[in-house]
Design a protein around this motif. Structure first.
Motif, PDB file in Angstrom:
ATOM      1  N   GLU A   1      10.687 -46.157  44.595  1.00 38.21           N
ATOM      2  CA  GLU A   1      11.830 -46.432  45.467  1.00 38.21           C
ATOM      3  C   GLU A   1      11.377 -46.696  46.900  1.00 38.21           C
ATOM      4  O   GLU A   1      11.842 -47.634  47.546  1.00 38.21           O
ATOM      5  CB  GLU A   1      12.800 -45.254  45.442  1.00 38.21           C
TER       6      GLU A   1
ATOM      7  N   ARG B   1       9.624 -50.134  46.978  1.00 40.05           N
ATOM      8  CA  ARG B   1      10.569 -51.260  46.897  1.00 40.05           C
ATOM      9  C   ARG B   1      11.273 -51.477  48.230  1.00 40.05           C
ATOM     10  O   ARG B   1      11.463 -52.607  48.662  1.00 40.05           O
ATOM     11  CB  ARG B   1      11.600 -51.025  45.790  1.00 40.05           C
ATOM     12  N   LYS B   2      11.657 -50.395  48.922  1.00 42.53           N
ATOM     13  CA  LYS B   2      12.303 -50.538  50.226  1.00 42.53           C
ATOM     14  C   LYS B   2      11.349 -51.160  51.235  1.00 42.53           C
ATOM     15  O   LYS B   2      11.725 -52.053  51.993  1.00 42.53           O
ATOM     16  CB  LYS B   2      12.811 -49.203  50.753  1.00 42.53           C
TER      17      LYS B   2
ATOM     18  N   SER C   1      10.925 -54.801  50.421  1.00 40.94           N
ATOM     19  CA  SER C   1      12.161 -55.496  50.790  1.00 40.94           C
ATOM     20  C   SER C   1      12.226 -55.714  52.303  1.00 40.94           C
ATOM     21  O   SER C   1      12.568 -56.810  52.767  1.00 40.94           O
ATOM     22  CB  SER C   1      13.365 -54.691  50.309  1.00 40.94           C
ATOM     23  N   ASP C   2      11.902 -54.680  53.084  1.00 39.59           N
ATOM     24  CA  ASP C   2      11.915 -54.807  54.544  1.00 39.59           C
ATOM     25  C   ASP C   2      10.921 -55.867  55.011  1.00 39.59           C
ATOM     26  O   ASP C   2      11.209 -56.653  55.913  1.00 39.59           O
ATOM     27  CB  ASP C   2      11.583 -53.470  55.211  1.00 39.59           C
TER      28      ASP C   2
ATOM     29  N   ASP D   1       9.860 -58.443  53.224  1.00 34.55           N
ATOM     30  CA  ASP D   1      10.379 -59.747  52.811  1.00 34.55           C
ATOM     31  C   ASP D   1      11.453 -60.244  53.773  1.00 34.55           C
ATOM     32  O   ASP D   1      11.482 -61.420  54.138  1.00 34.55           O
ATOM     33  CB  ASP D   1      10.955 -59.682  51.398  1.00 34.55           C
ATOM     34  N   VAL D   2      12.337 -59.352  54.210  1.00 37.12           N
ATOM     35  CA  VAL D   2      13.398 -59.727  55.152  1.00 37.12           C
ATOM     36  C   VAL D   2      12.780 -60.201  56.466  1.00 37.12           C
ATOM     37  O   VAL D   2      13.187 -61.217  57.040  1.00 37.12           O
ATOM     38  CB  VAL D   2      14.363 -58.540  55.384  1.00 37.12           C
TER      39      VAL D   2
ATOM     40  N   ASP E   1      11.158 -63.612  55.943  1.00 36.35           N
ATOM     41  CA  ASP E   1      12.186 -64.660  55.866  1.00 36.35           C
ATOM     42  C   ASP E   1      12.712 -65.004  57.254  1.00 36.35           C
ATOM     43  O   ASP E   1      12.905 -66.171  57.584  1.00 36.35           O
ATOM     44  CB  ASP E   1      13.353 -64.223  54.978  1.00 36.35           C
TER      45      ASP E   1
ATOM     46  N   CYS F   1      17.697 -60.931  60.450  1.00 39.54           N
ATOM     47  CA  CYS F   1      16.865 -59.835  59.987  1.00 39.54           C
ATOM     48  C   CYS F   1      17.601 -58.514  60.187  1.00 39.54           C
ATOM     49  O   CYS F   1      17.995 -58.186  61.291  1.00 39.54           O
ATOM     50  CB  CYS F   1      15.567 -59.847  60.801  1.00 39.54           C
TER      51      CYS F   1
ATOM     52  N   VAL G   1      16.466 -55.214  59.061  1.00 41.08           N
ATOM     53  CA  VAL G   1      15.608 -54.143  58.581  1.00 41.08           C
ATOM     54  C   VAL G   1      16.023 -52.862  59.258  1.00 41.08           C
ATOM     55  O   VAL G   1      16.098 -52.787  60.475  1.00 41.08           O
ATOM     56  CB  VAL G   1      14.118 -54.441  58.884  1.00 41.08           C
TER      57      VAL G   1
END
Length: 133
Positions: free
Chosen positions: A103, A106-107, A110-111, A113-114, A117, A125, A127
């Motif tokens: 978990e 994954r966070k 994800s942060d 990736d944001v 991007d 963004c 985050v």
């Protein structure tokens, strides 16, 4: 910049991009900073901390916008990088990431990736900084 007590000395994020009203067909400027409010043209208005400009025509308009996006994503990228560093024992070359819960991992991913991007295509963004990963 991080101080010893983990306080940043830069303007807090998130940052946004605002186009200059003086942009022309060939020359563009983008202000980067904290969002203040939406302008009359619905462009984001910012309290500037930086400027990306091709006023001397030394780069293309697309390159100038890409630079502005990268600058605007800096606070979120720094936050994700700091979280990654907190999860990795940099003094131990045998560090195994398996000790990090899925978990939490994954966070973090994800942060990151944001933030990536936002730097690459200007996606806002969002985050959230979490110190309990």
């Amino acid at each position: 910049m991080q101080t010893q007590d983990n306080e940043t000395q830069h303007t807090a994020g998130p940052w946004a991009i605002s186009s200059s009203i003086n942009n022309t067909e060939s020359r563009v400027s983008y202000y980067i900073g904290q969002p203040v409010h939406k302008g009359l043209s619905m462009d984001e208005c910012v309290e500037p901390v930086g400027l990306a400009s091709n006023a001397r025509l030394s780069m293309s308009k697309d390159e100038c916008l890409a630079n502005a996006r990268l600058m605007a994503a800096a606070p979120q990228m720094l936050s994700a990088l700091l979280e990654a560093c907190n999860l990795i024992d940099r003094d131990d070359p045998q560090t195994e990431l398996a000790c990090i819960s899925s978990e939490r991992w994954r966070k973090l991913v994800s942060d990151m990736d944001v933030a990536i991007d936002a730097a690459q295509d200007g996606t806002p963004c969002q985050v959230e900084q979490s110190h309990d990963l």
